[in-house]
Design an enzyme around this catalytic site. Structure first.
Site, PDB file in Angstrom:
ATOM      1  CE  LYS A  42      59.189  21.974   8.448  1.00 49.16           C
ATOM      2  NZ  LYS A  42      59.469  23.581   8.018  1.00 49.16           N
ATOM      3  CB  VAL A  43      65.882  24.307  12.835  1.00 51.49           C
ATOM      4  CG1 VAL A  43      66.503  25.799  13.228  1.00 51.49           C
ATOM      5  CG2 VAL A  43      66.468  23.434  14.068  1.00 51.49           C
TER       6      VAL A  43
END
Length: 563
Positions: free
Chosen positions: A125-126
């Site tokens: 989850k950047v």
């Protein structure tokens, strides 16, 4: 952007609020506190969403927004939860709505969601800014901020200055809509130890500021959705990689179970990555048609976030503790919170002077993290309430390095601290005797001074209430063993003001040798100057110290008996 952390996570927010306590405030005070915090949140929103400037960290903003909503639940339950302001100012319509991602709280919730599903993929989850890229006839024609999921701001001009975003595409992507994350590129970022470093704010600021385009060269793009693209995930990733979006393929892993998801999540949390992350995203390979996408309506994808390195806690009370030397320390008792795998209820902030400078009172909000070995650490005050009701600290005038060697009611805390110190492994090594143990011994046996336990008999110990036979036997055995400690350990137990390195090479083996020393004699030891020498002479000749030494002589302790 900030709003998405709340927009989809409303259930998690309500869950957090349900466990939070309500302040004991009058209606008037509650309205004043809420109005002040709402105004400040609005100022931060305006700076962030209009100027691209993060005045506070995401952890501070998110924590105070949760706190505001908790207060609102307590005092204005009919009102809707507060959402970050100004995020709907974008006017450009997304061709395909951004759904956002529902955040699941723990492994069990993820396992429940995974059950029965196939073709699952996990991605980091950047931590960046969500956007839509629109390509028409091979040209990048729009890049829009996520906004409220339906409308966003037009950042196309900025997008054309970011080298990592392809400006032209061919093949299946020539006419496409892509959803992704613009992020601040990092080298070898380890999330567990480095945290979020405000990466989201960096990316947002670069996209929103007028001028100052230097940071655009440091931005990357991670595509996490291709609405109405190929059905097969592998095919999507291959096409994206060939077109200039390689990160999707590199950082998408096929998984079949919660164990595999958990293992991959831990790996990305503890190993170097080229971007900052705040968790993992788990998705099904198949997706509905883009026309069915709507904000908050993504049943095919969830997020499992990492535990935050910092959290905001409410101060329940301010407590003062007195150490063995009489130094007063300040401890904040907190409403319990969970950081990583540790429940935090209190944090030490140091001296009274530091506490006074920080201006902390019960009801304030403070940022807390874990230092080395999981020790809770105070980071900063993030919100102060009014009025400022603070306790009066104890006077440090009475407490000195020579006070409380004998028990007096006014200094019981320092007396217990002295006993705890001398029983520690590095001093007399009285195993299994804690602060609570000494408190019980003092309450039951009325110890006169710090060595009175040497005169305690096994029969005396047996009179202690709520103490088992085995425990009494253990205490008795430990007290007997302590008698065999070397002379130097007893000097440490006294608190002799001499560094251990010097004590270890000091030739004296008898208390009488120390008493016979004058200031010049002490100064012959390495590292002992005139000031310390004077203190040492005063210490060994102090009447209370002399009386304690005489008691140790009576007890037959090595080094105190003339030989």
């Amino acid at each position: 952007m900030r709003w998405i952390t709340k927009f989809i996570g409303v259930l998690g927010l309500f869950s957090a609020m349900a466990s939070a306590s309500c302040p004991v405030w009058s209606s008037e005070q509650a309205q004043q506190e809420m109005a002040a915090l709402k105004e400040k949140l609005g100022e931060w929103d305006q700076a962030y969403y209009q100027q691209g400037v993060s005045i506070v960290t995401d952890a501070t903003y998110d924590g105070l927004l949760r706190q505001f909503n908790n207060w609102q639940r307590c005092f204005s339950p009919a009102e809707e939860p507060q959402q970050p302001g100004l995020f709907t100012q974008g006017k450009a319509l997304h061709p395909v709505a951004h759904t956002g991602v529902k955040k699941l709280p723990d492994r069990a919730a993820v396992a429940t969601w995974v059950k029965g599903k196939t073709d699952l993929w996990v991605q980091p989850k950047v931590d960046g800014v969500a956007v839509t890229l629109v390509y028409n006839q091979g040209q990048l024609v729009q890049l829009l901020s996520r906004g409220d999921g339906e409308k966003g701001q037009d950042w196309t001009t900025k997008a054309k200055m970011i080298p990592d975003i392809p400006k032209t595409l061919t093949g299946p992507l020539a006419n496409s809509v892509l959803h992704g994350e613009i992020f601040w590129k990092r080298d070898n970022h380890v999330q567990k130890t480095m945290g979020s470093i405000n990466a989201r704010g960096k990316a947002a600021g670069a996209m929103m500021r007028k001028g100052d385009n230097a940071l655009l060269n440091e931005l990357g793009i991670f595509i996490w959705a291709w609405p109405d693209g190929p059905i097969q995930m592998n095919q999507k990733m291959n096409v994206l990689a060939q077109a200039g979006f390689p990160l999707t393929k590199t950082w998408s892993k096929s998984v079949n179970s919660i164990d595999e998801i958990s293992k991959q999540r831990e790996s990305w949390f503890t190993t170097p990555l080229p971007f900052v992350t705040d968790g993992v995203v788990v998705r099904e390979g198949g997706e509905p048609a883009g026309k069915l996408w709507a904000p908050g309506q993504a049943g095919w994808v969830v997020a499992w976030k990492y535990p935050p390195l910092q959290q905001i806690a409410e101060v329940k009370s301010v407590q003062f503790t007195v150490g063995r030397t009489g130094k007063v320390s300040v401890v904040l008792n907190l409403h319990p919170l969970q950081i990583d795998d540790k429940q935090v209820k209190r944090v030490n902030i140091g001296s009274v002077r530091k506490w006074q400078a920080l201006d902390i009172a019960a009801g304030d909000q403070v940022m807390v993290s874990l230092a080395g070995q999981g020790i809770p650490r105070f980071d900063e005050v993030v919100w102060r309430i009014n009025p400022r009701n603070k306790p009066q600290p104890p006077s440090e005038k009475k407490t000195t390095t020579l006070s409380c060697l004998y028990f007096e009611s006014w200094c019981s805390e320092q007396f217990i601290a002295r006993l705890t110190w001398l029983s520690s492994p590095e001093i007399l090594n009285i195993n299994g005797v804690s602060v609570r143990s000494w408190q019980q011994l003092q309450q039951n046996l009325n110890l006169e001074h710090i060595f009175s336990w040497l005169a305690v008999t096994q029969e005396d110990l047996s009179k202690m209430s709520d103490t088992s036979v085995a425990r009494i036997a253990h205490l008795w055995q430990q007290f007997l063993q302590a008698r065999q400690q070397p002379f130097r350990q007893w000097l440490l137990a006294f608190g002799l003001p001499l560094p251990r390195t010097v004590l270890s090479i000091m030739p004296d083996s008898q208390w009488s040798h120390l008493v016979a020393r004058d200031e010049l004699s002490w100064q012959k030891l390495p590292g002992v100057g005139s000031i310390r020498a004077k203190k040492l002479v005063e210490f060994v000749n102090n009447p209370q110290i002399a009386a304690l030494a005489a008691f140790l002589t009576q007890q037959g302790i090595r080094g105190f008996i003339d030989q």
